[in-house]
Design an enzyme around this catalytic site. Structure first.
Site, PDB file in Angstrom:
ATOM      1  N   PRO A  80       0.820  -1.217   0.000  1.00  0.00           N
ATOM      2  CA  PRO A  80       0.000   0.000   0.000  1.00  0.00           C
ATOM      3  C   PRO A  80       0.853   1.266   0.000  1.00  0.00           C
ATOM      4  O   PRO A  80       1.768   1.415   0.817  1.00  0.00           O
ATOM      5  CB  PRO A  80      -0.820  -0.145   1.280  1.00  0.00           C
ATOM      6  CG  PRO A  80      -1.005  -1.623   1.402  1.00  0.00           C
ATOM      7  CD  PRO A  80       0.303  -2.219   0.939  1.00  0.00           C
ATOM      8  N   CYS A  81       0.513   2.175  -0.929  1.00  0.00           N
ATOM      9  CA  CYS A  81       1.396   3.320  -1.171  1.00  0.00           C
ATOM     10  C   CYS A  81       0.902   4.611  -0.539  1.00  0.00           C
ATOM     11  O   CYS A  81       1.565   5.639  -0.635  1.00  0.00           O
ATOM     12  CB  CYS A  81       1.546   3.533  -2.686  1.00  0.00           C
ATOM     13  SG  CYS A  81      -0.022   3.864  -3.544  1.00  0.00           S
ATOM     14  N   GLN A  82      -0.276   4.615   0.089  1.00  0.00           N
ATOM     15  CA  GLN A  82      -0.813   5.859   0.639  1.00  0.00           C
ATOM     16  C   GLN A  82       0.127   6.571   1.598  1.00  0.00           C
ATOM     17  O   GLN A  82       0.138   7.805   1.658  1.00  0.00           O
ATOM     18  CB  GLN A  82      -2.158   5.595   1.323  1.00  0.00           C
ATOM     19  CG  GLN A  82      -3.276   5.264   0.362  1.00  0.00           C
ATOM     20  CD  GLN A  82      -3.360   3.773   0.071  1.00  0.00           C
ATOM     21  OE1 GLN A  82      -2.432   3.032   0.383  1.00  0.00           O
ATOM     22  NE2 GLN A  82      -4.465   3.339  -0.519  1.00  0.00           N
ATOM     23  N   PHE A  84       3.064   7.223   1.256  1.00  0.00           N
ATOM     24  CA  PHE A  84       4.073   7.974   0.523  1.00  0.00           C
ATOM     25  C   PHE A  84       3.497   8.740  -0.665  1.00  0.00           C
ATOM     26  O   PHE A  84       4.205   9.445  -1.355  1.00  0.00           O
ATOM     27  CB  PHE A  84       5.159   7.011   0.005  1.00  0.00           C
ATOM     28  CG  PHE A  84       5.692   6.107   1.072  1.00  0.00           C
ATOM     29  CD1 PHE A  84       6.637   6.568   1.978  1.00  0.00           C
ATOM     30  CD2 PHE A  84       5.240   4.812   1.194  1.00  0.00           C
ATOM     31  CE1 PHE A  84       7.112   5.735   2.979  1.00  0.00           C
ATOM     32  CE2 PHE A  84       5.718   3.975   2.192  1.00  0.00           C
ATOM     33  CZ  PHE A  84       6.660   4.441   3.082  1.00  0.00           C
TER      34      PHE A  84
END
Length: 393
Positions: A80-82, A84
């Protein structure tokens, strides 16, 4: 070649690695709508999902990968990239959604010959520089885990000392290459930048580099100024270059055609799709090709011009995509991309369904890895693994 797919999302990375010759033995994805998308396509026997397991595991934190030790060639996924993302709250290691530690644990337990992980370009921003290095060092030395009383910064210092010191027995170690790739440079009709982490077991002594870019914006501009682009799409002279006069000037200054292929544009991607604002029998048969009203242009959200690669599709903080998920017409009007159009911009096949209402489907696509980009990276990894295996034989 056997693989494990973590944080599978809508399946873009999984389709890409499948086309490259890998077969996922386990798929892990916790989000219910993404699970429905993966299972719907598998049950419908969509050709790219052939061989995928029907059992989609939910929480990676509950998964045990030790039974796969030495039995899989690849672990892949997009943690999950949220934490960054430019559109997120930028909490990084303080964000509970940071799943990089779980990705590293999967590598530690299964010990694959290689891994491919990807994330948003925001991870490489200066404010995250220390944590970015921390992530890379964990991937290189997955067995050097944090101690019970050790925070991430102290663990980073210990990893740095291990990395620079002399080691008689380094344990499980990976040669890591990380690079930001622009999907448009690899034949995706979208300017989407993602950072890829590719690692190979160091004891396998595999030489590898990221594949060379095949497409360029300069080649597109040349084709528009000197080639057949506008004629091929029957674009009127009045409509040409109306969105980017500066690009026209740049194109006309070129003295020779670039060697790369032209970037693909929004017009290229959508050329064979019927206009969603005009209900047709053909359009009604296409999954997700329904007009969505309410699009508006405002500063910072102006949509994607027809004759350029699309701006990066966005997932939206609360599942509602922003104004960049729009088509910007030559006359200044805008409309939202349909789900099917967005899927094409992410290079999903038309036979692949994205489950959920419009905003939910767009959220899945806004978080997805473009299939074509995933395939290009995974295919180069597959070639390196196969070459290494054949050399040893």
């Amino acid at each position: 070649m056997r693989a494990i797919e973590l944080f599978a999302g809508a399946g873009g990375l999984g389709i890409g690695i499948g086309r490259a010759g890998f077969r996922p033995e386990r798929i892990v994805e916790w989000e219910p709508n993404c699970q429905r998308t993966l299972l719907a396509n598998r049950r419908a026997r969509q050709c790219d999902t052939k061989g995928w397991p029907l059992d989609i595991e939910s929480d990676v934190r509950d998964a045990d990968f030790r039974a796969h030790e030495g039995k899989v060639e690849l672990i892949s996924g997009g943690p999950p990239c949220q934490p960054f993302s430019v559109g997120g709250r930028h909490r990084a290691h303080a964000d509970r959604r940071d799943m990089f530690p779980e990705a590293v644990r999967a590598v530690r337990e299964a010990k694959p010959r290689a891994f491919i992980f990807e994330n948003v370009r925001g991870l490489t921003r200066e404010r995250f520089s220390s944590y970015y290095e921390y992530i890379k060092l964990q991937m290189q030395y997955p067995e050097l885990v944090a101690k019970g009383d050790e925070d991430w910064s102290a663990h980073l210092r210990r990893l740095e000392r291990h990395h620079t010191g002399s080691r008689a027995d380094p344990g499980l170690e990976y040669s890591l290459v990380a690079e930001v790739l622009n999907a448009a440079d690899y034949g995706v009709p979208q300017k989407r930048h993602r950072v890829f982490f590719v690692g190979f077991r160091k004891d396998k002594a595999i030489e590898w580099s990221f594949p060379e870019a095949t497409h360029s914006q300069d080649a597109l501009l040349w084709d528009q100024a000197h080639g057949q682009y506008f004629e091929r799409h029957a674009v009127s002279k009045r409509e040409r270059w109306c969105n980017a006069e500066r690009m026209k000037v740049r194109a006309e200054r070129m003295t020779e055609r670039p060697s790369a292929l032209p970037w693909l544009t929004v017009r290229d991607a959508l050329a064979t799709l019927p206009d969603p604002e005009r209900e047709t029998a053909e359009g009604s048969k296409l999954s997700g090709h329904r007009f969505q009203p309410g699009a508006k242009s405002y500063p910072g959200h102006t949509g994607s011009p027809l004759d350029d690669a699309a701006k990066a599709l966005k997932a939206g903080v609360h599942g509602v995509p922003g104004g960049e998920n729009m088509l910007a017409r030559a006359d200044g009007s805008v409309r939202y991309f349909t789900v099917r159009e967005s899927a094409r911009l992410q290079t999903f096949p038309d036979s692949y369904r994205i489950e959920g209402v419009w905003s939910e489907a767009m959220r899945q696509l806004g978080n997805a890895v473009p299939v074509t980009l995933a395939e290009r990276v995974a295919r180069s990894v597959a070639v390196a693994l196969e070459t290494s295996a054949s050399t040893k034989r």
